[in-house]
Structure formats: C-alpha cells, structure tokens
Write an enzyme that holds these catalytic residues in place. Sequence first.
Site: not given
Length: 264
Positions: A148, A161, A165
Amino acid sequence: MTILDRFKLTDRVALVTGAGKGIGRGIALAFAEAGADIVCAARTASDLEETAEAVRERGRRALCVPTDVTRTDQLERLVDSALETFGRIDVLVNNAGGTGPRPALETSEGFFERALRMNVTQAFLLTRLVVPRMIETAGGGSIVNISSRSSDMVQTAFVAYGAGKAALNMMTRNMAAEFAPKVRINAISVGGIATEALDVVLTDDDLRRQFDAHTPMKRPGEVEDIAACALYLASPAAGWVTGKIFQVDGGVECPAISVPTPPL
C-alpha cells in the site's frame, strides 16, 4: 513466441490469498484468463466459492481452501492442499491484509502487533512455506505481495497499517536478493481502489470530490488496474524483474483523503 505470449500463465498454478473479494478476486480471475489454475484462500467460504465458480467459467480449475492467514497451522494446510490437488505451485500472491485507521495514542500494543501479523508476518510465513515447494515442484516461480502507498506516504491514523506495509516492502526486497534467480518476488504499492474498504469515501459526495481532486488521474483505481500489474509481475513478461515495489496509485504523492485525529 510473441510479446503477448510472455503475459500468459498457461497451465501454471497460482495461490492467491484474500481471493474471496476485491483485489484478490480480481487477480484470481485475471490469472485464470491468462491460463492459470487457481488456489483460492480467504476466511469466508461463500466468497471463495463465488470466485472459484468464476474461475471455472473461464475454463480453468479452482480449489477453495478457507484460511485464516494469521494462523500458521492453516497456512501449512493451505500449501498442503494446493500440492495435493495440483501437484505444483508456480505463483504466490500475498494479497490478504488490511488494518483500519486508529490514532497513534489510541493504538494498543495488541492492535499494533495484530497489524504486523496481518500485513507482514503471515506473508513472510506463507512465502517461507511456499518457496521450497515451488522450486521442488516447478523449478522456480514468482511471488507478488500486495502492499500500500501507506507504506511510504505519511497518513494520520495509519501508524499500525503503514508500519506493517513498510515492513512488507522491505521483506520483499530482502527476500528477492536471497531467492534470485529461481524465484522472483515483487510488490505492488496500491493506492485508493474502488473496493468495500473505500466505500465510505466513494458513497459520500463531498469525500468523493475531495478524493478525485487530489488524485492526478481523477478517479479511484479499479481492481483490474492492480490485477494487470500483478499479471505482469507473475508472468514471464517480468522475467528480469525482482525486488521491486511498483506504485499503482493514480499518480498520488500525498494522501487523497486524510483521517482526522484528536489534537494533543
């Protein structure tokens, strides 16, 4: 062989996690159209069956293996099931992942650790399981990790998050150096894609206008935009590509939408 032949996956076997919906489903169907048989993994069996039926409609075989990728025993069962059914694994797509937004000071130790497990640890474990069997059964292969833009753009409320990633990106690069030349491994750094995860933005007129205005391509991505890149990376067309992070994001260099967080 024509240039288009290089994009084919004829009679290869691809294992795709998170294949029940969204990007994972789009990749599974694209690979099937390119000639691959698909091992579909996700938690929801009904979603997997829908994907598998769509694969079969494209003339390819499909195996559904309900899997919680955060559980090592289920990852082991997934690999064993794929080999029992198809006898080989040529392509692995580590697509399963995702963690919702949460302000940093409201992010608990458990939430942070679960984000790492979901976004990088499980992909590492499945890759470690697959690579020896990939070499043993197919002589080599390709791995595509779905990352991402949160991995390299500052986004408020995405500390867990984004960290997961970012770790996935570095894992990709490190493993690529170890696995070459037999196994290639690359990642796609994904922007805002029109899936359920983006519905909250796309169904709100004001947020949608803001999103489009801050995206150079003036629209959200479609799952096919990611599937097309994944097909390139998985296929012989990318035979000289490994250890790279491909940004497929509509041209953004800053978040199209920011999640507000409480001031200190």
